[in-house]
Write a protein that holds these residues in place. Structure first.
Motif, PDB file in Angstrom:
ATOM      1  N   THR A 101      52.779  23.070  16.234  1.00  0.00           N
ATOM      2  CA  THR A 101      53.569  22.525  15.127  1.00  0.00           C
ATOM      3  C   THR A 101      52.749  22.332  13.859  1.00  0.00           C
ATOM      4  N   HIS A 102      51.419  22.405  13.970  1.00  0.00           N
ATOM      5  CA  HIS A 102      50.528  22.135  12.838  1.00  0.00           C
ATOM      6  C   HIS A 102      49.465  23.230  12.759  1.00  0.00           C
ATOM      7  N   SER A 103      48.944  23.442  11.554  1.00  0.00           N
ATOM      8  CA  SER A 103      47.925  24.478  11.390  1.00  0.00           C
ATOM      9  C   SER A 103      47.032  24.176  10.198  1.00  0.00           C
ATOM     10  N   ALA A 104      45.862  24.800  10.209  1.00  0.00           N
ATOM     11  CA  ALA A 104      44.915  24.732   9.096  1.00  0.00           C
ATOM     12  C   ALA A 104      44.180  26.055   9.019  1.00  0.00           C
ATOM     13  N   LEU A 105      43.882  26.501   7.824  1.00  0.00           N
ATOM     14  CA  LEU A 105      43.267  27.803   7.592  1.00  0.00           C
ATOM     15  C   LEU A 105      41.783  27.644   7.285  1.00  0.00           C
ATOM     16  N   ILE A 106      40.959  28.502   7.911  1.00  0.00           N
ATOM     17  CA  ILE A 106      39.526  28.537   7.632  1.00  0.00           C
ATOM     18  C   ILE A 106      39.156  29.969   7.255  1.00  0.00           C
ATOM     19  N   PRO A 107      38.895  30.247   5.976  1.00  0.00           N
ATOM     20  CA  PRO A 107      38.474  31.591   5.569  1.00  0.00           C
ATOM     21  C   PRO A 107      36.992  31.815   5.866  1.00  0.00           C
ATOM     22  N   GLY A 108      36.608  33.094   5.951  1.00  0.00           N
ATOM     23  CA  GLY A 108      35.196  33.427   6.082  1.00  0.00           C
ATOM     24  C   GLY A 108      34.658  33.502   7.488  1.00  0.00           C
ATOM     25  N   VAL A 109      35.534  33.620   8.477  1.00  0.00           N
ATOM     26  CA  VAL A 109      35.088  33.748   9.867  1.00  0.00           C
ATOM     27  C   VAL A 109      34.387  35.092  10.059  1.00  0.00           C
ATOM     28  N   VAL A 110      33.284  35.071  10.796  1.00  0.00           N
ATOM     29  CA  VAL A 110      32.468  36.270  10.977  1.00  0.00           C
ATOM     30  C   VAL A 110      32.216  36.518  12.458  1.00  0.00           C
ATOM     31  N   LYS A 111      32.393  37.768  12.871  1.00  0.00           N
ATOM     32  CA  LYS A 111      31.900  38.245  14.164  1.00  0.00           C
ATOM     33  C   LYS A 111      31.313  39.622  13.890  1.00  0.00           C
ATOM     34  N   ARG A 112      30.013  39.663  13.686  1.00  0.00           N
ATOM     35  CA  ARG A 112      29.363  40.903  13.263  1.00  0.00           C
ATOM     36  C   ARG A 112      27.902  40.843  13.689  1.00  0.00           C
ATOM     37  N   GLY A 113      27.560  41.607  14.720  1.00  0.00           N
ATOM     38  CA  GLY A 113      26.200  41.570  15.224  1.00  0.00           C
ATOM     39  C   GLY A 113      25.862  40.190  15.735  1.00  0.00           C
ATOM     40  N   ARG A 114      24.732  39.644  15.306  1.00  0.00           N
ATOM     41  CA  ARG A 114      24.323  38.311  15.730  1.00  0.00           C
ATOM     42  C   ARG A 114      25.035  37.195  14.976  1.00  0.00           C
TER      43      ARG A 114
END
Length: 303
Positions: free
Chosen positions: A185-198
């Motif tokens: 029912t609720h949400s929050a946005l976090i920009p800039g998530v990374v999954k790249r190599g280490r």
């Protein structure tokens, strides 16, 4: 200003820390303490993502802004919401902080900083903390730091965390259902998530609710494509207990202890959405070097 350095022994019996008042529900609803001088505390700051794990430690740097001396304390809660120190017994408390003075409360002595007091604690993977004082006119910054080197290998900041609001953010992406059929029912946005190599991303979420809640992390690629399905349990923790802290990772890391690793392909740089069936959850997020402990790089993310 009187620096209090009294230490008390800690011993675990089941989920109770001897000599520490029992936590009713962790950082969210454990009653505020009194200081040893009898003065009642007010809440200054609640912080998810606090850690005391090998060389990664947490320092709280707090400045008194009132016109009279104030008492300042830091309460640490472990991952299951257990209160780990007793401010009323002067463990984690500094009394009579003069106007304009800054005190530093640490989970360990560090090479980089000069701590006013150290809170004696066992190792805590990832938990939460509460800054309390006799006046609300106290401001604090909180840092995760490598305690062994100056300058630290790792230095990252913590705040009050990302807290979800009612409805979907962004509005174009409907909220999911959790695997037990309960809708988010609720949400929050976090920009800039990374999954790249280490370079990987961890999310440390603490329940502030008085009842069990469901919490999930949705990962979106650079083009906005959803990468995981919370409904199947990929990126979801159900029935998170009051005061408990859960850690989601885009991979397992050397430095932190992940509760759940979200199965993903490479994301490069995208965004994440915290989803829950309650607004009473606070999340910290870090991009970090997954291969080293302490991480060679670690940076906090915000909304």
């Amino acid at each position: 200003m009187r620096f209090v350095r009294r230490r008390v022994g800690l011993a675990l019996v089941g989920t109770v820390v001897m000599g520490v008042p029992p936590a009713l529900g962790g950082v969210g609803d454990t009653p505020l303490p009194r200081f040893s001088d009898g003065k009642p505390a007010v809440l200054v700051l609640t912080v998810p993502g606090v850690m005391k794990r090998a060389r990664l430690q947490t320092d709280f740097l707090c400045t008194a802004l009132d016109s009279v001396p104030v008492d300042i304390g830091v309460e640490i809660f472990d991952a299951d919401g257990t209160l780990m120190n007793d401010v009323q017994a002067d463990v984690g408390a500094v009394l009579d902080v003069a106007p304009g003075r800054t005190v530093t409360v640490g989970t360990s002595a560090t090479a980089a900083f000069l701590e006013t007091i150290i809170i004696p604690l066992p190792s805590i993977s990832q938990g939460s903390a509460r800054v309390v004082a006799t006046s609300a006119r106290v401001r604090c910054n909180v840092m995760i730091t490598d305690d062994a080197l100056n300058p630290p290998v790792t230095l990252a900041t913590l705040g009050e965390g990302v807290r979800p609001a009612p409805g979907p953010i962004p509005a174009a992406f409907p909220l999911p259902q959790f695997g037990v059929g309960r809708p988010a029912t609720h949400s929050a946005l976090i920009p800039g998530v990374v999954k790249r190599g280490r370079d990987q991303t961890d999310f440390l979420c603490t329940s502030l609710a008085m009842q069990n809640i469901d919490v999930g992390i949705q990962i979106f690629g650079p083009d906005g494509t959803l990468q995981n399905d919370v409904a199947t349990g990929n990126g979801a923790v159900l029935d998170l207990a009051p005061g408990a802290t859960v850690t989601f990772g885009t991979t397992g890391t050397a430095a932190l202890l992940e509760t759940q690793v979200i199965t993903l392909t490479g994301v490069a740089q995208g965004m994440a959405r915290v989803v829950s069936n309650s607004d009473l959850v606070a999340c910290a997020a870090f991009v970090l070097d997954s291969a080293l402990n302490p991480p060679a790089s670690m940076s906090g993310l915000t909304e």
